[in-house]
Design a protein around this motif. Structure first.
Motif, PDB file in Angstrom:
ATOM      1  N   ALA A   1      27.539  46.288  37.251  1.00 10.61           N
ATOM      2  CA  ALA A   1      26.203  45.700  37.421  1.00 10.61           C
ATOM      3  C   ALA A   1      26.264  44.460  38.312  1.00 10.61           C
ATOM      4  CB  ALA A   1      25.597  45.358  36.063  1.00 10.61           C
ATOM      5  N   ALA A   2      27.270  43.621  38.112  1.00 11.07           N
ATOM      6  CA  ALA A   2      27.417  42.422  38.945  1.00 11.07           C
ATOM      7  C   ALA A   2      27.725  42.814  40.392  1.00 11.07           C
ATOM      8  CB  ALA A   2      28.529  41.531  38.387  1.00 11.07           C
ATOM      9  N   ILE A   3      28.572  43.806  40.563  1.00 13.56           N
ATOM     10  CA  ILE A   3      28.922  44.279  41.909  1.00 13.56           C
ATOM     11  C   ILE A   3      27.697  44.885  42.588  1.00 13.56           C
ATOM     12  CG2 ILE A   3      30.230  46.060  43.142  1.00 13.56           C
ATOM     13  CD1 ILE A   3      32.549  45.459  41.164  1.00 13.56           C
ATOM     14  N   GLU A   4      26.904  45.637  41.834  1.00 13.83           N
ATOM     15  CA  GLU A   4      25.706  46.254  42.404  1.00 13.83           C
ATOM     16  C   GLU A   4      24.735  45.197  42.925  1.00 13.83           C
ATOM     17  OE1 GLU A   4      22.144  49.106  40.847  1.00 13.83           O
ATOM     18  OE2 GLU A   4      24.194  49.653  40.298  1.00 13.83           O
ATOM     19  N   THR A   5      24.557  44.131  42.169  1.00 11.78           N
ATOM     20  CA  THR A   5      23.673  43.038  42.610  1.00 11.78           C
ATOM     21  C   THR A   5      24.189  42.424  43.907  1.00 11.78           C
ATOM     22  OG1 THR A   5      23.054  42.564  40.329  1.00 11.78           O
ATOM     23  CG2 THR A   5      22.695  40.814  41.944  1.00 11.78           C
ATOM     24  N   LEU A   6      25.469  42.168  43.964  1.00 11.85           N
ATOM     25  CA  LEU A   6      26.066  41.602  45.175  1.00 11.85           C
ATOM     26  C   LEU A   6      25.907  42.558  46.361  1.00 11.85           C
ATOM     27  CD1 LEU A   6      27.722  39.479  46.681  1.00 11.85           C
ATOM     28  CD2 LEU A   6      29.785  40.576  45.788  1.00 11.85           C
ATOM     29  N   MET A   7      26.115  43.829  46.128  1.00 16.20           N
ATOM     30  CA  MET A   7      26.022  44.790  47.230  1.00 16.20           C
ATOM     31  C   MET A   7      24.584  44.969  47.714  1.00 16.20           C
ATOM     32  SD  MET A   7      29.161  47.276  46.173  1.00 16.20           S
ATOM     33  CE  MET A   7      28.885  48.499  47.387  1.00 16.20           C
ATOM     34  N   HIS A   8      23.602  44.778  46.832  1.00 15.14           N
ATOM     35  CA  HIS A   8      22.204  44.780  47.282  1.00 15.14           C
ATOM     36  C   HIS A   8      21.985  43.665  48.302  1.00 15.14           C
ATOM     37  CE1 HIS A   8      20.610  46.777  43.337  1.00 15.14           C
ATOM     38  NE2 HIS A   8      21.073  47.660  44.182  1.00 15.14           N
TER      39      HIS A   8
ATOM     40  N   HIS B   1      34.375  41.088  54.850  1.00 15.87           N
ATOM     41  CA  HIS B   1      35.414  40.451  54.026  1.00 15.87           C
ATOM     42  C   HIS B   1      35.090  40.595  52.540  1.00 15.87           C
ATOM     43  CE1 HIS B   1      37.209  37.616  57.316  1.00 15.87           C
ATOM     44  NE2 HIS B   1      37.310  38.894  57.604  1.00 15.87           N
ATOM     45  N   ILE B   2      33.814  40.421  52.205  1.00 17.25           N
ATOM     46  CA  ILE B   2      33.401  40.573  50.806  1.00 17.25           C
ATOM     47  C   ILE B   2      33.603  42.020  50.354  1.00 17.25           C
ATOM     48  CG2 ILE B   2      31.429  40.504  49.225  1.00 17.25           C
ATOM     49  CD1 ILE B   2      30.408  38.107  50.989  1.00 17.25           C
ATOM     50  N   LEU B   3      33.188  42.969  51.192  1.00 13.84           N
ATOM     51  CA  LEU B   3      33.378  44.377  50.837  1.00 13.84           C
ATOM     52  C   LEU B   3      34.856  44.720  50.688  1.00 13.84           C
ATOM     53  CD1 LEU B   3      30.682  46.196  52.994  1.00 13.84           C
ATOM     54  CD2 LEU B   3      30.746  45.967  50.509  1.00 13.84           C
ATOM     55  N   GLU B   4      35.682  44.194  51.573  1.00 12.38           N
ATOM     56  CA  GLU B   4      37.118  44.453  51.474  1.00 12.38           C
ATOM     57  C   GLU B   4      37.673  43.888  50.166  1.00 12.38           C
ATOM     58  OE1 GLU B   4      41.315  43.776  53.871  1.00 12.38           O
ATOM     59  OE2 GLU B   4      39.475  42.942  54.712  1.00 12.38           O
ATOM     60  N   TYR B   5      37.234  42.703  49.799  1.00 17.82           N
ATOM     61  CA  TYR B   5      37.665  42.111  48.534  1.00 17.82           C
ATOM     62  C   TYR B   5      37.253  43.004  47.358  1.00 17.82           C
ATOM     63  CZ  TYR B   5      37.948  38.981  44.555  1.00 17.82           C
ATOM     64  OH  TYR B   5      38.230  38.441  43.324  1.00 17.82           O
ATOM     65  N   LEU B   6      36.004  43.484  47.381  1.00 21.42           N
ATOM     66  CA  LEU B   6      35.530  44.353  46.301  1.00 21.42           C
ATOM     67  C   LEU B   6      36.314  45.659  46.258  1.00 21.42           C
ATOM     68  CD1 LEU B   6      31.665  43.834  46.640  1.00 21.42           C
ATOM     69  CD2 LEU B   6      33.178  42.881  44.885  1.00 21.42           C
ATOM     70  N   LEU B   7      36.661  46.179  47.414  1.00 17.88           N
ATOM     71  CA  LEU B   7      37.462  47.409  47.472  1.00 17.88           C
ATOM     72  C   LEU B   7      38.850  47.185  46.871  1.00 17.88           C
ATOM     73  CD1 LEU B   7      36.466  48.595  51.034  1.00 17.88           C
ATOM     74  CD2 LEU B   7      36.132  49.919  48.940  1.00 17.88           C
TER      75      LEU B   7
ATOM     76  N   LEU C   1      28.301  51.541  47.477  1.00 17.33           N
ATOM     77  CA  LEU C   1      28.959  51.183  48.733  1.00 17.33           C
ATOM     78  C   LEU C   1      28.328  51.945  49.893  1.00 17.33           C
ATOM     79  CD1 LEU C   1      31.257  49.912  50.446  1.00 17.33           C
ATOM     80  CD2 LEU C   1      32.686  51.849  49.766  1.00 17.33           C
ATOM     81  N   LEU C   2      28.116  53.234  49.707  1.00 19.39           N
ATOM     82  CA  LEU C   2      27.504  54.036  50.774  1.00 19.39           C
ATOM     83  C   LEU C   2      26.062  53.609  51.013  1.00 19.39           C
ATOM     84  CD1 LEU C   2      29.002  57.534  49.935  1.00 19.39           C
ATOM     85  CD2 LEU C   2      29.770  55.882  51.648  1.00 19.39           C
ATOM     86  N   GLN C   3      25.345  53.284  49.947  1.00 21.26           N
ATOM     87  CA  GLN C   3      23.966  52.814  50.104  1.00 21.26           C
ATOM     88  C   GLN C   3      23.916  51.455  50.799  1.00 21.26           C
ATOM     89  OE1 GLN C   3      21.466  53.194  46.529  1.00 21.26           O
ATOM     90  NE2 GLN C   3      22.980  54.666  45.773  1.00 21.26           N
ATOM     91  N   THR C   4      24.935  50.646  50.612  1.00 17.23           N
ATOM     92  CA  THR C   4      24.996  49.331  51.250  1.00 17.23           C
ATOM     93  C   THR C   4      25.172  49.475  52.754  1.00 17.23           C
ATOM     94  OG1 THR C   4      25.922  48.325  49.258  1.00 17.23           O
ATOM     95  CG2 THR C   4      26.297  47.161  51.333  1.00 17.23           C
TER      96      THR C   4
END
Length: 193
Positions: A26-33, A72-78, A93-96
Motif C-alpha cells: 500500500a505504501a509503495i502503491e501510493t509512492l508509485m502513483h 532512481h526511486i523505482l530502482e530502489y523499489l525494485l 509498476l507497469l501502470q506507473t
C-alpha cells in the motif's frame, strides 16, 4: 500499525508476514502513483524543444533530472522491495510507466521494455498482451497499439481508466492546495477594494 520508514529499514519480503507485505504494498502503491504523475508532467527535452525526431540517447535521459530521480526511486523499489515479483506491485509498476510510454513512445524506448522484461507477465494476466513488447529489440508500445488492445478487453479499459483517474486526482489535489493560497489573497484584495 501503519508502515513508516523506520519499520522498512530492515524489511525483507521473504520473512515478512502477509499483513506486513500488504502494508508495504500500500505504501509503495501510493509512492508509485506520485511517480506516475511526475514522469508525465516533465516531458523529455526533445519534446520540449519540439524535436521529437531527434535520436534519443543517454544524454537525453540525463538532461531530465526529474526522470533520473524517478528512475532512481523505482530502482530502489525494485532492489529493496522486489516490486517486480509481486503481482500487485508489478502491475502498479507497469501502470506507473505506461503513461510515459504512451505519451512519449520514442523518447525513452528501452525504459518500458526493461520493466516488461523484469515482470513475470504470467503472474499479472491483465498485462500478458504486452509479451511481444518485452522482447529485446521489440518496437515500442504506441498509443494506437494500446487502443487496439483496450478496445478488445474490458478489464484493460478499467485499468487504463484507473490510471487516468489516479493522475487526475493527484493533479486536482495539487491544484487545490495551490489554489487555496491564491484564493485567500484574491479574497483579501477584493475585500479591500
Amino acid at each position: 500499525k501503519a508502515c513508516s520508514p523506520h519499520h522498512l529499514d530492515n524489511f525483507e519480503r521473504g520473512t515478512a508476514t502477509p499483513q506486513q507485505n500488504v502494508q508495504v504494498d500500500a505504501a509503495i502503491e501510493t509512492l508509485m502513483h506520485l511517480l506516475m504523475t511526475m514522469l508525465t508532467e516533465h516531458p523529455p527535452p526533445s519534446v520540449v524543444n519540439n524535436n521529437e525526431s531527434a535520436s534519443v540517447n543517454e544524454d537525453d535521459v540525463n538532461d531530465n533530472p526529474i526522470l533520473v530521480s524517478c528512475l532512481h526511486i523505482l530502482e530502489y523499489l525494485l532492489r529493496q522491495y522486489s516490486i517486480h515479483t509481486r503481482p500487485t506491485t508489478a502491475s502498479r509498476l507497469l501502470q506507473t510507466l505506461l503513461p510515459l510510454q504512451i505519451a512519449f513512445p520514442t523518447a525513452y524506448p528501452q525504459l518500458f521494455g526493461r520493466a516488461l522484461a523484469l515482470v513475470d507477465l504470467q503472474s499479472v494476466p491483465q498485462w500478458t498482451f504486452l509479451r511481444p513488447y518485452a522482447a529485446r529489440g521489440a518496437p515500442p508500445l504506441t498509443r494506437g497499439a494500446l487502443a487496439k488492445f483496450v478496445a478488445r478487453d474490458e478489464a484493460l479499459v478499467k485499468i487504463v481508466a484507473n490510471v487516468g483517474k489516479i493522475g487526475m486526482e493527484i493533479c486536482l489535489s495539487e491544484n487545490k492546495g495551490r489554489g487555496r493560497g491564491r484564493g485567500s489573497t484574491t479574497s483579501a484584495n477584493s475585500r479591500r477594494g
